[in-house]
Design a protein around this motif. Structure first.
Motif: not given
Length: 218
Positions: A4-12, A22-31, A60-63, A68-69
Motif C-alpha cells: 500500500e502506498l498512501r500520498d507518496i511524494k518525492k522531489s530531487f 512523485l506528487r502524491g501517489v496512491d497504490l494498492a496491490l494484493g497477494a 512524505s507519505g506512507r509505504i 510493515e511500514d
C-alpha cells in the motif's frame, strides 16, 4: 493488501531548487496480483520502485509491505526487507562477478535462509540458464545476465517482486518466455508482482495496469 502506498511524494534537488517527481501517489496491490506501471520517461516509475524497495525514502507519505511500514525502517531494516520479503529486478543486473551463475541465483535465497536447490534448478531450466550454471557473469550475454537476475530474485520466494523493465535487454521471443515464467512463478507462490514497462503488449499480460503521468497516477 500486500503493498500500500498512501500520498507518496518525492522531489530531487535541481539547479534551481526542488524538482517534484512523485506528487502524491496512491497504490494498492494484493497477494497473487500482478500490476503493470506504465508512463513516459521521467514520469517517476523507477523512483517509485526504488521507494517501495527501500532503496530511497519518500519526502512524505506512507509505504507498507506485508503490514510493515517501510518508511519507518532504518537502513538495516530496509536491507532485511529486501533479503526476506521483496525481490528486486532492476535494469542493472548487479550480479556478483566472482560467483558462478548457480551461486548468483542462490545468493539472495541463502541470505534469506530459504535456499531451495530444486527451485533454483527449476528456475534455471525455465529461464534457459541450465547450460550456463558453471559460467561466470562476464561469460554471459546481457540477456542471459538479466535472466540470472530474475532467477535470483524469484529463488528467494519473495512476497513482493519489483521489476523495472525486466525484459528490456531480451529479444521478443525470449522476453515472452521470461515474462510467462515470472507470471507463473508469482501465481504459484502467491507473491505480488509490480512491473515497470514501456511495452503495451507486456503490460496487457498483467492483471492490472496503471499509468503514471507527471508524478501522479493518471
Amino acid at each position: 493488501m500486500l503493498l500500500e502506498l498512501r500520498d507518496i511524494k518525492k522531489s530531487f534537488t535541481g539547479a534551481e531548487g526542488p524538482v517534484p517527481v512523485l506528487r502524491g501517489v496512491d497504490l494498492a496491490l494484493g497477494a497473487g496480483e500482478s500490476l503493470a506501471l506504465t508512463g513516459e520517461s521521467g514520469s517517476g516509475k523507477s523512483t517509485l520502485l526504488h521507494l517501495v524497495g527501500g532503496l530511497d525514502r519518500p519526502d512524505s507519505g506512507r509505504i507498507t509491505v506485508a503490514g510493515e511500514d517501510v518508511t519507518a525502517l532504518d537502513d538495516r531494516g530496509r536491507a532485511a526487507l529486501r533479503r526476506g520479503t521483496v525481490g528486486v529486478v532492476f535494469q542493472q543486473f548487479n550480479l556478483i562477478p566472482s560467483l558462478d551463475i548457480a551461486a548468483n541465483i542462490a545468493f539472495q535465497a541463502r541470505l534469506a535462509g530459504r535456499h531451495d536447490a530444486a527451485l533454483a534448478q527449476d528456475l534455471a531450466e525455465r529461464l534457459g540458464l541450465a547450460a550456463h550454471l558453471s559460467k561466470y557473469p562476464e561469460q554471459l550475454s546481457g540477456g542471459q545476465q538479466q535472466r540470472t537476475a530474475i532467477a535470483r530474485a524469484l529463488a528467494a520466494r519473495p512476497r513482493l517482486v519489483l521489476a523495472d523493465e525486466p525484459t528490456g535487454n531480451l529479444d521478443e521471443a525470449t522476453a515472452e518466455a521470461v515474462l510467462g515464467a515470472m507470471l507463473e512463478l508469482v501465481a504459484e507462490t502467491g507473491a505480488a508482482l509490480l512491473m515497470v514497462t514501456h511495452s503495451a503488449h507486456h503490460a496487457a499480460r498483467m492483471g492490472r495496469r496503471l499509468h503514471l503521468r507527471a508524478g501522479r497516477i493518471a
